[in-house]
Design an enzyme around this catalytic site. Structure first.
Site, PDB file in Angstrom:
ATOM      1  N   TYR A   1      -5.474 -26.276 -17.694  1.00  8.11           N
ATOM      2  CA  TYR A   1      -5.304 -24.836 -17.904  1.00  8.11           C
ATOM      3  C   TYR A   1      -4.868 -24.215 -16.579  1.00  8.11           C
ATOM      4  O   TYR A   1      -4.053 -24.780 -15.867  1.00  8.11           O
ATOM      5  CB  TYR A   1      -6.598 -24.240 -18.473  1.00  8.11           C
TER       6      TYR A   1
ATOM      7  N   LYS B   1      -5.091 -33.736 -46.603  1.00  5.77           N
ATOM      8  CA  LYS B   1      -3.727 -34.150 -46.278  1.00  5.77           C
ATOM      9  C   LYS B   1      -3.635 -34.504 -44.790  1.00  5.77           C
ATOM     10  O   LYS B   1      -2.985 -35.486 -44.401  1.00  5.77           O
ATOM     11  CB  LYS B   1      -2.765 -33.015 -46.611  1.00  5.77           C
TER      12      LYS B   1
END
Length: 751
Positions: free
Chosen positions: A37, A92
């Site tokens: 970050y 999925k």
């Protein structure tokens, strides 16, 4: 508890749902966080701002698919809404990850207007490498997919349309081959005119069927030109309207070669199947209840009826999971801008070809040990077959490059190796050895040649160019098994009972005559014991290597090669080694099968031979001799042996790899302990060759690592022999035999 209750428990167990986000880079230190970050993250941001294509290099975009639905047409549930569809979309994502190592964000949109959906999804293009549309009702799904494909520069794929089309298309290719029918001549009848039916009909035309030979029926009956003129059908059904008399499904099926059911259960009778042409195809894919049951369709007539359904409890399951993970894998890996018709056709043809190949034992076991052999009841692969990834993804990637939608090029052979690495380190490591074997195949004697696993392994060795196998055993039995297995294969056979092998008996008598074996006994051993036959065959140079042990206990299988071939001239002790592969680490464990109570000389020899084996896998060895003591912290007979063995090795000028000990197991494999507490150690990195103090510890240790540590094991590999011999474990699978044959060939190449 019933299935519903079990499923609710499954989904709500902590943490709820089925997916999570995990990190792929270290985040253990302040520096790690500053790279992940602020402030370090600014560098890749600036690079992407200068060149948007760098998003594929510096972010997860290239392996990230958005699964998008509004929940308006969930299979078996209908229009349940966006929120209620989330468990399906998470599922999925599970399938994408499990079968093709693709990451997913599921996106459930509370929108019904196609323009709203198109606007929302297209705005997310910077996030994803591809979009999988799911469970969006027809006819809106056609418009949404078409517009998104036009507006977005990444692949967009509506699985409800194309998944069924591709998988059933693969089944169609093979059904036609089995019955010797031409696709262009087939009369095909569809029951159902929704998204999957229309897409399947279009796709069959791409495969070679004639549009004029397709009749499509909806709930009203045959879709005809007359109905179009009356305004009785929507614009998408119009595509398959025919200039024929109006009628129902029964009249449409009369004389048809193929029935494609994508409608509702129980609407096809046995009489309707009887009315079809000779050797018909009945693809009854309504779920959970097919248009006609598998049993009723098969029993309706006496000729060959090839039946496919959408159910897992019957042969020939048309399951979309055979398609979308692997199609996206290939598309993502060449940074395709689209999934076009050529890529879909390539996927179907790859699936069709795979169904003709010998099926791995692990797949057979996963489906209840039912026979899986190309024919009317096996025309498409099973979803759990790991080879689907290696067949479909490369075919799709190659088609993308050929049709001009790929934005990066790749070498297909090298690509297969990277795909194997995604399924586990063991496949990556074995690929190194198998590629070496293919470069110069050698003759491998298979002593248990009548065993069906050995025959199948021999077929695969020949098919893949790994080795030139010789099956030892009764020729008639071997040839009968080859025919029964349906293998297109003429094996090389050595039949001890029906051949002139007196010279083998003479050689065995020469080697063992002074050890209590008479000439007659030597002849009987050659004729009746394939392990002695194979051992002499290798010792005489008529074969380069030998595999045995599949149907014998390890000691009895090992005894003949030790007596006939013996150890290498500069080696006094053979040893058994397992290679254990973890996600990011490989270790070789020795001795796990041969030496019960080794002294320091045996331990030193085992270490050297195991290090040589590691190098055959392109692993630079770092050896640790294990104990319950660290560098003299405990002194007794048991700790002295590995300590002395370590000194023997370090004093040996021919040992060119780091070795140390005695040390505890965690010291050997944990870098913080090794370099923090024992910085004086000869090892500057964790060990990858672990030498156990005795057979009991070695066997226990590797099995605990395998079972509790989640490692995959390859072996046992026998090291130290004068010529390559490997003793399988009883019950090993065909892939284990092929893998050890590859190791044996590489051993023989070194001779």
């Amino acid at each position: 508890m019933g299935l519903d209750e079990d499923s609710l428990d499954y989904h709500r167990s902590d943490p709820p749902g089925k997916i999570e986000i995990s990190t792929t880079k270290p985040t253990n230190t302040q520096r790690d966080l500053s790279l992940a970050y602020s402030p370090g993250v600014a560098a890749p941001c600036e690079a992407i701002a200068d060149d948007a294509g760098d998003a594929y290099s510096y972010t997860a975009k290239g392996n990230l698919v958005g699964v998008v639905s509004n929940g308006s047409a969930v299979l078996g549930l209908g229009d349940i809404g966006a929120q209620a569809s989330k468990p399906v979309m998470e599922g999925k994502g599970v399938l994408f990850k499990r079968f093709a190592d693709i990451d997913v964000f599921d996106i459930e949109l509370d929108q019904q207007n196609p323009s709203d959906i198109v606007r929302t999804v297209s705005a997310m293009e910077p996030t994803f490498g591809g979009i999988n549309l799911e469970d969006i009702k027809a006819p809106e799904c056609f418009e949404i997919e078409e517009r998104l494909r036009e507006e977005m520069d990444i692949p967009v794929f509506h699985d409800d349309q194309h998944g069924t089309a591709i998988i059933s298309g693969a089944a169609l290719i093979n059904a036609a081959e089995i019955t010797d029918k031409n696709l262009e001549d087939l009369k095909i009848v569809f029951s159902g005119a929704g998204a999957s039916a229309i897409a399947s009909a279009r796709f069959y035309v791409s495969l070679g069927a004639k549009k004029e030979n397709i009749i499509m029926c909806d709930s009203t009956g045959i879709i005809t030109d007359a109905r179009v003129e009356k305004g009785d059908v929507n614009e998408f059904k119009t595509e398959f309207a025919r200039d024929v008399p109006e009628g129902n499904l029964a009249s449409a099926m009369d004389g048809a070669d193929m029935f494609v059911g994508l409608s509702v259960g129980g609407i096809v009778s046995q009489d309707m199947v009887r009315s079809m042409a000779d050797n018909p195809f009945v693809f009854a894919m309504a779920n959970p209840d097919p248009e006609i049951s598998y049993e009723d369709a098969k029993n309706a007539r006496d000729d060959t009826v090839i039946v496919a359904t959408g159910r897992s409890d019957y042969p020939n399951m048309v399951n979309n999971v055979l398609g979308f993970p692997f199609i996206f894998r290939g598309a993502l890996d060449v940074r395709a801008s689209d999934i076009n018709e050529g890529m879909k056709v390539a996927a179907a043809r790859a699936l069709a070809e795979l169904a003709k190949k010998d099926v791995p034992d692990a797949v057979v076991k996963a489906y209840g040990d039912q026979p899986l052999q190309f024919g009317p009841d096996y025309i498409i692969p099973k979803p759990l077959d790991p080879r689907v990834l290696f067949e479909v993804a490369p075919a799709v990637a190659e088609a993308a490059m050929e049709t001009g939608v790929a934005r990066s090029e790749l070498d297909v052979d090298e690509y297969v190796e990277t795909l194997e690495a995604r399924l586990g380190k063991s496949r990556e490591m074995m690929r190194v050895v198998l590629n070496k074997a293919k470069s110069d195949p050698k003759c491998v004697a298979l002593s248990e040649g009548t065993d069906r696993k050995m025959i199948r392994a021999a077929y695969q060795m020949r098919e893949e160019g790994i080795a030139n196998p010789v099956l030892i055993g009764d020729r008639a039995e071997i040839e009968a098994n080859v025919e029964d297995l349906g293998l297109d294969f003429e094996p090389e056979v050595a039949d001890p009972e029906n051949g002139d092998y007196d010279d083998y008996a003479d050689r065995l008598y020469e080697l063992r005559g002074g050890k209590g074996v008479t000439r007659n006994e030597a002849g009987e051993l050659i004729e009746k014991d394939s392990n002695y036959f194979g051992s002499v065959m290798v010792e005489q140079g008529d074969a380069d290597a030998m595999l045995t042990g599949l149907t014998h206990h390890y000691p009895s299988a090992l005894r003949p090669p030790l007596q006939v071939i013996s150890t290498a001239p500069d080696v006094e002790y053979a040893a058994g080694v397992y290679m254990l592969t973890f996600k990011n680490r490989v270790v070789f464990c020795a001795d796990t099968t041969v030496n019960q109570a080794p002294d320091e000389d045996v331990l030193a020899e085992v270490t050297k031979q195991t290090a040589k084996l590691a190098r055959r896998f392109n692993v630079e060895p770092r050896a640790a001799l294990l104990s319950y003591s660290n560098f003299g912290s405990v002194t007794n007979e048991g700790t002295r042996k590995p300590r002395d063995a370590s000194k023997i090795l370090r004093d040996d000028p021919d040992v060119d790899f780091p070795v140390d000990g005695e040390m505890q197991a965690d010291t050997a494999v944990v870098e913080e302990i090794l370099n923090g507490t024992y910085e004086f150690s000869e090892l500057d990195e964790p060990a990858n060759v672990l030498v156990f103090p005795n057979l009991e510890a070695g066997n226990i240790g590797y099995k605990l690592l395998q079972r509790l540590g989640g490692a995959e094991a390859i072996g046992p590999m026998l090291v130290g022999m004068d010529k390559p011999v490997h003793v399988l474990q009883r019950g090993d699978e065909v892939k284990d035999i092929v893998n050890l044959a590859g190791v044996a060939v590489v051993d023989a190449q070194k001779e």
